[in-house]
Design a protein around this motif. Sequence first.
Motif, PDB file in Angstrom:
ATOM      1  N   SER A  15      24.651  38.345  94.029  1.00  0.00           N
ATOM      2  CA  SER A  15      24.199  39.671  94.425  1.00  0.00           C
ATOM      3  C   SER A  15      25.376  40.425  95.427  1.00  0.00           C
ATOM      4  CB  SER A  15      22.743  39.998  94.788  1.00  0.00           C
ATOM      5  OG  SER A  15      22.566  39.258  95.917  1.00  0.00           O
ATOM      6  N   ARG A  67      17.885  36.113  96.110  1.00  0.00           N
ATOM      7  CA  ARG A  67      17.619  37.611  96.136  1.00  0.00           C
ATOM      8  C   ARG A  67      17.360  37.907  94.577  1.00  0.00           C
ATOM      9  NH1 ARG A  67      17.563  36.556 100.627  1.00  0.00           N
ATOM     10  NH2 ARG A  67      19.019  37.207 102.276  1.00  0.00           N
ATOM     11  N   PRO A  68      16.584  39.223  94.602  1.00  0.00           N
ATOM     12  CA  PRO A  68      16.136  40.041  95.629  1.00  0.00           C
ATOM     13  C   PRO A  68      14.957  39.254  96.483  1.00  0.00           C
ATOM     14  CG  PRO A  68      15.241  40.705  93.360  1.00  0.00           C
ATOM     15  CD  PRO A  68      16.318  39.620  93.190  1.00  0.00           C
ATOM     16  N   LEU A  86      10.826  46.635  91.749  1.00  0.00           N
ATOM     17  CA  LEU A  86      12.253  47.021  91.773  1.00  0.00           C
ATOM     18  C   LEU A  86      12.241  48.246  91.154  1.00  0.00           C
ATOM     19  CD1 LEU A  86      13.786  43.706  90.032  1.00  0.00           C
ATOM     20  CD2 LEU A  86      14.070  44.310  92.495  1.00  0.00           C
ATOM     21  N   LEU A  97      16.011  48.565  99.155  1.00  0.00           N
ATOM     22  CA  LEU A  97      16.298  47.544  97.801  1.00  0.00           C
ATOM     23  C   LEU A  97      17.619  46.942  98.403  1.00  0.00           C
ATOM     24  CD1 LEU A  97      15.512  46.453  95.284  1.00  0.00           C
ATOM     25  CD2 LEU A  97      16.741  48.501  94.281  1.00  0.00           C
ATOM     26  N   TYR A 101      18.438  42.624  98.342  1.00  0.00           N
ATOM     27  CA  TYR A 101      19.686  42.076  97.574  1.00  0.00           C
ATOM     28  C   TYR A 101      20.814  41.682  98.278  1.00  0.00           C
ATOM     29  CZ  TYR A 101      18.368  42.609  92.764  1.00  0.00           C
ATOM     30  OH  TYR A 101      17.812  42.341  91.394  1.00  0.00           O
ATOM     31  N   HIS A 137      18.661  43.854 106.849  1.00  0.00           N
ATOM     32  CA  HIS A 137      19.203  43.014 105.610  1.00  0.00           C
ATOM     33  C   HIS A 137      19.216  41.640 106.089  1.00  0.00           C
ATOM     34  CE1 HIS A 137      22.899  44.204 107.421  1.00  0.00           C
ATOM     35  NE2 HIS A 137      23.353  43.245 106.439  1.00  0.00           N
ATOM     36  N   LEU A 417      21.501  47.376  90.769  1.00  0.00           N
ATOM     37  CA  LEU A 417      20.486  46.401  91.608  1.00  0.00           C
ATOM     38  C   LEU A 417      18.893  47.049  91.182  1.00  0.00           C
ATOM     39  CD1 LEU A 417      21.422  46.832  95.440  1.00  0.00           C
ATOM     40  CD2 LEU A 417      22.241  45.088  93.646  1.00  0.00           C
ATOM     41  N   ALA A 423      17.808  40.797  88.582  1.00  0.00           N
ATOM     42  CA  ALA A 423      17.084  39.851  89.220  1.00  0.00           C
ATOM     43  C   ALA A 423      16.685  38.642  88.563  1.00  0.00           C
ATOM     44  CB  ALA A 423      15.705  40.548  89.656  1.00  0.00           C
TER      45      ALA A 423
END
Length: 446
Positions: A15, A67-68, A86, A97, A101, A137, A417, A423
């Motif tokens: 990702s 990920r996610p 999502l 989001l 990711y 993140h 994403l 995913a």
Amino acid sequence: MMAREFNFDGLVGPSHNYAGLSFGNVASFSNVKSASNPRQAALQGLDKMRALANRGFAQALLPPQARPNFRLLRAIGYSGTDADVLARAWREAPVVLACAYSASPMWTANAATVSPSADTLDGRVHFTAANLNNKLHRADEHVQSTRTLQAIFANAEHFAVHQSLPSTPAFGDEGAANHTRFSRHHGDAGVELFVYGKVEFDPSAPHPKKYPARQTREASEAIARLHGLSDTRTVFAAQNPDVIDQGVFHNDVIAVGNGNVLFYHEQAFADEAGTLDALRRTIDGVGATLQAVRVDSAHVPVADAVASYLFNSQLLSKSDGRMALVVPHECRENPAVAQYLSQLLASGGAIDELIDFDLRQSMRNGGGPACLRLRVVLTDAQAAAMHQGVIMTETLYATLVDWVGRHYRDRLEPQDLADPLFAIECNTALAELERLLDLPGLYDLS
Ligand code: SUG
């Protein structure tokens, strides 16, 4: 004791994308929302690992993270099926989001701080995963990083894997990106240098004004304590806050060290003379003589150092006692840096070779060769005691190139994403990776 330095490069996850999540990291902010190429990113990283392994350097990898990050999304109230989570996160909080990711665990210099057994009180190799609490993140990475390190370095006779520091600003910890080790030979007792950007409980200490300081002195001291380092072989130094404000968000963007060599920019430290003096004295104490290779602003301005990532290089010891500098292509393209490097090589000093790689996919998020690797010095017995499935070989390289080819997209845009199929793709790739690396149960994919 004989020991070798292994470089554990981060295998780029499926990702990999540009979400502009790192305030203070110039490249991350400049490339926000541009399309990424995860397949190329992973192959660029694998090519570096393979080339260095073929040159005889000890090379291994750390796997990407799942990920996610549904744990993050569910923790902040998104519920229902994965597809529901999502869809709603994309609608209401696309930046969160993107955080869930992020493939940022690829920069394994931030995965942990590592102290080799020659430096520690109990004679084991110590690891502490960095809490990375400055950025949403990255703040959850330590959970999987600890789990991964425990899986690879499971043998408690040789290895100690600590939990990360309390995840609060006072203990902001960014791992090996702010940590450098000096020694005569890798297996000898060494000096560990910790560079911090601020002192949480002393507001009068130097600190940046524009961008955040991610590492605190309190965190660095805690790591040294946890690892059982000797006071006489540990140096704490303040980073120059002015360069943090120019985009030097980790010390490894402005300095790198190996053996008895410190390669650094004159503006790297808040107190250059004091830092060098402390290093000289402590390095003398381990039977080595500091060789400081100082780069002046007149030759390479800080802006060029940040743009080219000259100091985000790997300094690798070769069997003939000299060192190779591993740099990104950008160093050849920047006129000031290219000129400096040709003079450096001609100067007859310790660094006599340049190895350069195309790491553009990672560089566009502010990650150069040094960000992509975690250094772990291991004796032969320790190397034999760690999990063998992550050591880079021609066979593993071919296996992973094939795996990347089957699972990775060659173009990823922000709206991708939101695609629930993406995913599932990421999940399927990692489920297979566990088997390829012989690390069953590495991920909590439930
Ligand atoms: O933490 N970039 C990383 C780069 C880490 C570099 N590591 C070292 N210097 N050791 C960071 O700033 C960008 C992610 C994004 O914007 O999508 C990012 O996280």
